[in-house]
Design an enzyme around this catalytic site. Structure first.
Site, PDB file in Angstrom:
ATOM      1  N   HIS A  18       0.844  -1.208   0.000  1.00 37.53           N
ATOM      2  CA  HIS A  18       0.000   0.000   0.000  1.00 37.53           C
ATOM      3  C   HIS A  18       0.878   1.258   0.000  1.00 37.53           C
ATOM      4  O   HIS A  18       0.633   2.209  -0.733  1.00 37.53           O
ATOM      5  CB  HIS A  18      -0.890   0.026   1.243  1.00 37.53           C
ATOM      6  N   LYS A  42     -19.133  -5.644  10.043  1.00 40.67           N
ATOM      7  CA  LYS A  42     -18.085  -6.628   9.754  1.00 40.67           C
ATOM      8  C   LYS A  42     -16.926  -6.416  10.711  1.00 40.67           C
ATOM      9  O   LYS A  42     -16.462  -5.287  10.890  1.00 40.67           O
ATOM     10  CB  LYS A  42     -17.602  -6.439   8.301  1.00 40.67           C
ATOM     11  N   ARG A  91      -2.097  -6.323  -8.432  1.00 37.81           N
ATOM     12  CA  ARG A  91      -1.038  -7.319  -8.250  1.00 37.81           C
ATOM     13  C   ARG A  91      -1.128  -8.417  -9.293  1.00 37.81           C
ATOM     14  O   ARG A  91      -0.144  -8.808  -9.895  1.00 37.81           O
ATOM     15  CB  ARG A  91      -1.142  -7.948  -6.849  1.00 37.81           C
ATOM     16  N   SER A 129      -2.689  -7.975   3.038  1.00 41.38           N
ATOM     17  CA  SER A 129      -3.007  -7.728   4.459  1.00 41.38           C
ATOM     18  C   SER A 129      -3.381  -9.032   5.144  1.00 41.38           C
ATOM     19  O   SER A 129      -3.079  -9.231   6.329  1.00 41.38           O
ATOM     20  CB  SER A 129      -4.155  -6.727   4.591  1.00 41.38           C
TER      21      SER A 129
HETATM   22  P1  ADP Z   1      -9.617  -4.022  -0.322  1.00 40.13           P
HETATM   23  O1  ADP Z   1     -10.231  -4.597   0.906  1.00 40.13           O
HETATM   24  O2  ADP Z   1     -10.403  -2.908  -0.947  1.00 40.13           O
HETATM   25  O3  ADP Z   1      -9.059  -4.994  -1.333  1.00 40.13           O
HETATM   26  P2  ADP Z   1      -6.920  -3.619   0.566  1.00 40.13           P
HETATM   27  O4  ADP Z   1      -6.613  -2.889   1.824  1.00 40.13           O
HETATM   28  O5  ADP Z   1      -6.646  -5.073   0.549  1.00 40.13           O
HETATM   29  O6  ADP Z   1      -8.398  -3.245   0.274  1.00 40.13           O
HETATM   30  O7  ADP Z   1      -6.182  -2.956  -0.662  1.00 40.13           O
HETATM   31  C1  ADP Z   1      -6.381  -1.628  -1.069  1.00 40.13           C
HETATM   32  C2  ADP Z   1      -5.752  -1.405  -2.449  1.00 40.13           C
HETATM   33  O8  ADP Z   1      -4.361  -1.676  -2.389  1.00 40.13           O
HETATM   34  C3  ADP Z   1      -6.305  -2.339  -3.534  1.00 40.13           C
HETATM   35  O9  ADP Z   1      -6.325  -1.624  -4.749  1.00 40.13           O
HETATM   36  C4  ADP Z   1      -5.288  -3.447  -3.597  1.00 40.13           C
HETATM   37  O10 ADP Z   1      -5.253  -4.051  -4.866  1.00 40.13           O
HETATM   38  C5  ADP Z   1      -4.020  -2.652  -3.347  1.00 40.13           C
HETATM   39  N1  ADP Z   1      -2.950  -3.489  -2.817  1.00 40.13           N
HETATM   40  C6  ADP Z   1      -3.021  -4.322  -1.751  1.00 40.13           C
HETATM   41  N2  ADP Z   1      -1.838  -4.942  -1.553  1.00 40.13           N
HETATM   42  C7  ADP Z   1      -1.009  -4.486  -2.540  1.00 40.13           C
HETATM   43  C8  ADP Z   1       0.351  -4.770  -2.920  1.00 40.13           C
HETATM   44  N3  ADP Z   1       1.077  -5.672  -2.249  1.00 40.13           N
HETATM   45  N4  ADP Z   1       0.859  -4.131  -3.993  1.00 40.13           N
HETATM   46  C9  ADP Z   1       0.112  -3.239  -4.683  1.00 40.13           C
HETATM   47  N5  ADP Z   1      -1.181  -2.936  -4.396  1.00 40.13           N
HETATM   48  C10 ADP Z   1      -1.723  -3.553  -3.338  1.00 40.13           C
END
Ligand code: ADP
Length: 159
Positions: A18, A42, A91, A129
């Site tokens: 992120h 949730k 990703r 995450s």
């Molecule tokens: P969501 O629950 O909306 O998927 P996340 O917190 O998992 O939210 O992710 C938010 C954004 O960050 C999404 O666009 C996701 O694709 C991107 N993202 C998550 N992990 C990575 C990573 N390792 N590299 C690049 N983008 C990421």
């Protein structure tokens, strides 16, 4: 007109993946609002307050980046903060399919909004995450997957 982007996500917790997307997007926008999407029905692993505190710490020296949380539709949050861009990271092809549908529906609901995608840096492709939460939950060392600004942070699980 100011180019305002929002970066919506759960950020449960905020990872190096992120952080990298936000840092790479800073030159593209005048302002980036990191939107912690929050659903009171949730259960999350970390409280929304903790998630916001950690993200604020990561970007404390970056005036263009702010953090807010929001319960509801992402497009409504865009209207609230006057954002015309939704930033997301990609990703894998699975991310692409998921993001495509969301971005197209958001565009139908709010035609002025453009979704902007940055491809992940190769070293961050496997970072999620979910995996980071699992490592923390089982007492492992997740520091290599977390922003360096948080290296001394204790990631206490909310009971
Ligand atoms: P969501 O629950 O909306 O998927 P996340 O917190 O998992 O939210 O992710 C938010 C954004 O960050 C999404 O666009 C996701 O694709 C991107 N993202 C998550 N992990 C990575 C990573 N390792 N590299 C690049 N983008 C990421």
């Amino acid at each position: 007109m100011e180019r305002v982007a929002i970066f919506p996500g759960s950020f449960d917790p905020f990872t190096v993946g992120h952080e990298s997307i936000v840092k790479r997007a800073i030159p593209l926008f005048d302002k980036i609002v990191i939107m912690i999407g929050f659903n009171s029905n949730k259960r999350s692993f970390f409280s929304v307050e903790k998630r916001a505190e950690w993200i604020n710490e990561v970007f404390k020296n970056e005036p263009k980046v702010t953090v807010e949380w929001h319960e509801g539709l992402t497009v409504d949050f865009c209207k609230k903060v006057n954002a015309r861009y939704i930033l997301r990271g990609l990703r894998t092809s699975a991310d692409f399919e998921f993001e495509r549908a969301i971005a197209q529906v958001n565009k139908m609901m709010h035609p002025q909004i453009e979704s902007v995608f940055l491809l992940t840096s190769p070293e961050h492709t496997p970072v999620t995450s979910t995996i980071v939460r699992d490592i923390i939950y089982h007492g492992g060392d997740a520091s290599m997957f977390l922003p360096t600004a948080l290296k001394n942070t204790v990631f206490k699980i909310d009971e």
